[in-house]
Write an enzyme that holds these catalytic residues in place. Structure first.
Site, PDB file in Angstrom:
ATOM      1  N   SER A  90       0.869  -1.183   0.000  1.00  0.00           N
ATOM      2  CA  SER A  90       0.000   0.000   0.000  1.00  0.00           C
ATOM      3  C   SER A  90       0.902   1.228   0.000  1.00  0.00           C
ATOM      4  O   SER A  90       2.073   1.142   0.401  1.00  0.00           O
ATOM      5  CB  SER A  90      -0.844  -0.007   1.278  1.00  0.00           C
ATOM      6  OG  SER A  90      -1.430   1.262   1.513  1.00  0.00           O
ATOM      7  N   TYR A  92      -2.543  -0.782  10.482  1.00  0.00           N
ATOM      8  CA  TYR A  92      -2.445  -0.974   9.029  1.00  0.00           C
ATOM      9  C   TYR A  92      -1.100  -0.464   8.507  1.00  0.00           C
ATOM     10  O   TYR A  92      -0.414  -1.146   7.742  1.00  0.00           O
ATOM     11  CB  TYR A  92      -3.610  -0.225   8.367  1.00  0.00           C
ATOM     12  CG  TYR A  92      -3.769  -0.468   6.887  1.00  0.00           C
ATOM     13  CD1 TYR A  92      -4.531  -1.537   6.422  1.00  0.00           C
ATOM     14  CD2 TYR A  92      -3.189   0.381   5.946  1.00  0.00           C
ATOM     15  CE1 TYR A  92      -4.708  -1.749   5.055  1.00  0.00           C
ATOM     16  CE2 TYR A  92      -3.353   0.170   4.584  1.00  0.00           C
ATOM     17  CZ  TYR A  92      -4.125  -0.891   4.140  1.00  0.00           C
ATOM     18  OH  TYR A  92      -4.288  -1.104   2.797  1.00  0.00           O
TER      19      TYR A  92
HETATM   20  P1  NAD Z   1     -11.546  -6.083  -0.080  1.00  0.00           P
HETATM   21  O1  NAD Z   1     -12.182  -5.901   1.252  1.00  0.00           O
HETATM   22  O2  NAD Z   1     -12.340  -5.874  -1.308  1.00  0.00           O
HETATM   23  O3  NAD Z   1     -10.875  -7.528  -0.177  1.00  0.00           O
HETATM   24  C1  NAD Z   1     -10.192  -8.102   0.910  1.00  0.00           C
HETATM   25  C2  NAD Z   1     -10.109  -9.590   0.693  1.00  0.00           C
HETATM   26  O4  NAD Z   1      -9.443 -10.178   1.835  1.00  0.00           O
HETATM   27  C3  NAD Z   1     -11.487 -10.255   0.613  1.00  0.00           C
HETATM   28  O5  NAD Z   1     -11.468 -11.302  -0.333  1.00  0.00           O
HETATM   29  C4  NAD Z   1     -11.667 -10.808   2.025  1.00  0.00           C
HETATM   30  O6  NAD Z   1     -12.557 -11.918   2.081  1.00  0.00           O
HETATM   31  C5  NAD Z   1     -10.247 -11.233   2.318  1.00  0.00           C
HETATM   32  N1  NAD Z   1     -10.023 -11.448   3.756  1.00  0.00           N
HETATM   33  C6  NAD Z   1     -10.224 -10.589   4.780  1.00  0.00           C
HETATM   34  N2  NAD Z   1      -9.972 -11.202   5.957  1.00  0.00           N
HETATM   35  C7  NAD Z   1      -9.602 -12.476   5.653  1.00  0.00           C
HETATM   36  C8  NAD Z   1      -9.230 -13.599   6.429  1.00  0.00           C
HETATM   37  N3  NAD Z   1      -9.192 -13.560   7.765  1.00  0.00           N
HETATM   38  N4  NAD Z   1      -8.915 -14.749   5.786  1.00  0.00           N
HETATM   39  C9  NAD Z   1      -8.979 -14.821   4.430  1.00  0.00           C
HETATM   40  N5  NAD Z   1      -9.324 -13.784   3.644  1.00  0.00           N
HETATM   41  C10 NAD Z   1      -9.636 -12.635   4.262  1.00  0.00           C
HETATM   42  O7  NAD Z   1     -10.283  -5.106  -0.053  1.00  0.00           O
HETATM   43  P2  NAD Z   1      -9.235  -4.645  -1.173  1.00  0.00           P
HETATM   44  O8  NAD Z   1      -9.282  -3.174  -1.197  1.00  0.00           O
HETATM   45  O9  NAD Z   1      -9.381  -5.397  -2.422  1.00  0.00           O
HETATM   46  O10 NAD Z   1      -7.875  -5.036  -0.433  1.00  0.00           O
HETATM   47  C11 NAD Z   1      -7.002  -6.031  -0.895  1.00  0.00           C
HETATM   48  C12 NAD Z   1      -5.585  -5.686  -0.464  1.00  0.00           C
HETATM   49  O11 NAD Z   1      -5.212  -4.451  -1.060  1.00  0.00           O
HETATM   50  C13 NAD Z   1      -5.427  -5.489   1.048  1.00  0.00           C
HETATM   51  O12 NAD Z   1      -4.188  -6.042   1.474  1.00  0.00           O
HETATM   52  C14 NAD Z   1      -5.396  -3.979   1.193  1.00  0.00           C
HETATM   53  O13 NAD Z   1      -4.702  -3.574   2.337  1.00  0.00           O
HETATM   54  C15 NAD Z   1      -4.669  -3.605  -0.076  1.00  0.00           C
HETATM   55  N6  NAD Z   1      -4.846  -2.211  -0.495  1.00  0.00           N
HETATM   56  C16 NAD Z   1      -6.070  -1.718  -0.768  1.00  0.00           C
HETATM   57  C17 NAD Z   1      -6.191  -0.391  -1.157  1.00  0.00           C
HETATM   58  C18 NAD Z   1      -7.511   0.225  -1.468  1.00  0.00           C
HETATM   59  O14 NAD Z   1      -7.559   1.455  -1.578  1.00  0.00           O
HETATM   60  N7  NAD Z   1      -8.569  -0.544  -1.636  1.00  0.00           N
HETATM   61  C19 NAD Z   1      -5.053   0.408  -1.262  1.00  0.00           C
HETATM   62  C20 NAD Z   1      -3.817  -0.132  -0.975  1.00  0.00           C
HETATM   63  C21 NAD Z   1      -3.720  -1.450  -0.595  1.00  0.00           C
END
Ligand code: NAD
Length: 261
Positions: A143, A156
């Site tokens: 991130s 985070y």
């Molecule tokens: P999201 O909530 O759409 O997806 C998260 C995924 O993780 C889902 O499939 C959820 O079921 C899974 N998950 C959560 N807890 C879990 C557990 N205990 N066991 C197994 N699976 C689990 O979120 P996203 O935005 O797609 O995030 C995905 C990654 O991207 C994360 O690591 C997040 O930190 C990172 N990220 C997101 C953003 C953003 O702006 N959305 C920015 C930078 C980084």
């Protein structure tokens, strides 16, 4: 089709960025181990959809990223079903927004476990097979918060700085084995994770929803636009290509210029 006969495990691929990465790797011919939480019927629909749309095989692992034995079994499921795990995308993640002195201890522990420690467990399970086959790609979804901080996101930001360090360390350890290890650091991507943190940010900062979107989230991003999940997925596909075989230990920003400031 650059990834035919390869297998990719993508954690947290039932939603958001992970789902887009799983679909993009499948489009290139990789078999997929889907993982993540969610409604059983919805997940089955997603799994079957990947198979029919891209002509690959996909299995679902219900591994909870809080549990080391389940994470190891997820990797073994890929190896048993498809013969190898060649690509590992550590992507599962959660967020919680709160001032540090009120930060619930169990939320801190969960975020460190899911966003950081789960990657360690998946990596240690997958690396021996990759070494034996002399080819591997490990991609961690970090991130912008692996490079800079924002207030009220102590767990985070700590976990994401941690995953950037883990990426560099493992990259050095496996460098002569045909395995690359990189992390992608998106800025704000419009996914359920971002949508869900809006109410807490409204509360923590005393703002309206529109103010959170424009003055907190997009304020960080000079382009004033959200990154898309497909843009992140395209970078993951590139990291799996031969063109990227000399990229390792890198922390690749895709953040609309956020961390240039
Ligand atoms: P999201 O909530 O759409 O997806 C998260 C995924 O993780 C889902 O499939 C959820 O079921 C899974 N998950 C959560 N807890 C879990 C557990 N205990 N066991 C197994 N699976 C689990 O979120 P996203 O935005 O797609 O995030 C995905 C990654 O991207 C994360 O690591 C997040 O930190 C990172 N990220 C997101 C953003 C953003 O702006 N959305 C920015 C930078 C980084």
């Amino acid at each position: 089709m650059t990834l035919t006969s390869k297998t990719a495990v993508v954690t947290g691929s039932t939603s958001g960025i992970g789902l887009a990465i799983a679909r993009a790797l499948a489009k290139e011919g990789a078999n997929i181990v889907l993982n993540g939480l969610g409604d059983e019927a919805e997940i089955e629909k997603t799994r079957a959809g990947i198979e029919s749309e891209f002509g690959v095989k996909a299995v679902y692992s219900p591994a909870n990223m809080l549990k080391s034995d389940e994470i190891e079994e997820m990797v073994r499921l890929g190896e048993r079903t498809f013969g190898s795990v060649d690509i590992l995308v550590n992507n599962a993640g959660i967020q919680f927004v709160s001032p540090v002195e009120e930060f619930p201890v169990e939320k801190w522990d969960q975020i460190i476990a899911i966003n950081l420690t789960s990657a360690f467990h998946a990596i240690r399970a997958a690396v021996p097979g990759m070494k034996a086959r002399k080819w591997g790609r490990i991609i961690n979804t970090a991130s912008a918060h692996s490079l800079v901080a924002s207030p009220f996101k102590s767990a985070y930001v700590a976990a994401k700085h941690g995953i950037a360090g883990l990426t560099k360390t493992v990259a050095l350890e496996v460098a002569t084995h045909g395995i690359t290890v990189n992390c992608i650091s998106p800025g704000y991507v419009w996914t359920p994770l971002v949508e869900r943190q809006i109410p807490d940010t409204m509360k923590a900062r005393g703002l309206t929803k529109e103010q959170v979107i424009n003055d907190v989230l997009l304020e960080a991003q000079p382009t004033k636009q959200f990154v898309t999940v497909d843009q992140v997925a395209a970078l993951a596909v590139f990291l799996c290509s031969d063109a990227a075989s000399q990229m390792s230990g890198a922390n690749l920003s895709m953040d609309g210029g956020w961390t240039a400031k």
